[in-house]
Design a protein around this motif. Structure first.
Motif, short mmCIF file in Angstrom:
data_model
loop_
_atom_site.label_atom_id
_atom_site.label_comp_id
_atom_site.label_asym_id
_atom_site.label_seq_id
_atom_site.Cartn_x
_atom_site.Cartn_y
_atom_site.Cartn_z
N ARG A 5 44.09 43.57 82.22
CA ARG A 5 43.22 44.82 82.49
C ARG A 5 42.90 44.95 84.03
NH1 ARG A 5 37.71 44.04 82.78
NH2 ARG A 5 37.01 45.24 83.65
N ILE A 6 43.53 45.97 84.57
CA ILE A 6 43.56 46.45 85.22
C ILE A 6 41.64 45.87 86.35
CG2 ILE A 6 42.96 48.15 87.41
CD1 ILE A 6 45.87 49.83 85.09
N CYS A 7 41.72 45.60 87.30
CA CYS A 7 40.80 45.14 88.19
C CYS A 7 41.15 45.44 89.71
CB CYS A 7 40.55 43.58 87.81
SG CYS A 7 41.58 42.65 88.42
N GLY A 8 42.28 45.65 90.51
CA GLY A 8 42.09 46.42 91.81
C GLY A 8 43.35 47.13 91.55
N PHE A 9 43.00 47.53 93.05
CA PHE A 9 44.46 47.73 93.58
C PHE A 9 44.23 48.05 95.23
CE2 PHE A 9 41.66 51.80 94.42
CZ PHE A 9 42.48 52.21 95.05
N THR A 10 45.87 48.68 96.26
CA THR A 10 45.58 48.59 97.15
C THR A 10 46.54 49.56 97.61
OG1 THR A 10 45.92 47.72 99.35
CG2 THR A 10 47.20 46.48 98.05
#
Length: 163
Positions: free
Chosen positions: A65-70
């Motif tokens: 599951r996608i839980c963050g990005f930068t």
């Protein structure tokens, strides 16, 4: 009881705007709640860049599951950390994901040919909460003073000072 994470960090360019939209909309709500900023136009612009697959950065997945990005932006010999955002069940887990993402991004930028300077202003984070990842990478910190003026209150209204 904290749930262990199984964090996987992948290149941002492997993800579409459709996949990241829920996370970005969550971030937009946080901007509104914490800073009273309407971040929606920034979100839409970022989604356009995501679909063009040209934005360098990383995505964190927890058990798929996608839980963050930068992400970052290159400006000649300078790179700017554009954003870092993560969600989790608790603050410690969210900050750990953010630190992991930032560490990965800073390593990328420090090893990018021609980059002589890296800058960042991440306004959503409380003072000190993400400093260590930047300081460990050789950054110098400069405090930022964020101020606002509520123009809906008449200028001649008595001001209440905090006690």
């Amino acid at each position: 009881m904290a749930v262990a994470t199984q964090l996987e960090i992948l290149d941002l360019r492997h993800f579409s705007a459709r996949q990241l939209r829920p996370l970005l909309e969550t971030e937009s709500r946080v901007w509104e709640q914490r800073l009273r900023w309407n971040y929606q136009s920034s979100t839409e612009l970022l989604l356009q860049y995501l679909d063009s697959r040209i934005l360098p950065g990383f995505v964190a997945l927890d058990r798929g599951r996608i839980c963050g990005f930068t992400f970052c932006v290159y400006e000649g010999q300078k790179a700017v950390v554009g954003d870092a955002f993560a969600i989790a069940n608790d603050t410690a887990q969210m900050l750990q994901t953010t630190h992991t993402l930032l560490h990965q991004l800073l390593q990328l930028l420090q090893n990018s040919p021609g980059i002589q300077r890296i800058e960042s202003q991440l306004l959503l984070y409380d003072a000190g909460s993400i400093n260590e990842v930047f300081l460990a990478s050789g950054f110098t910190m400069y405090p930022r003073l964020f101020m606002e003026c509520d123009l809906s209150v008449p200028a001649d209204a008595p001001m209440l000072l905090p006690s």
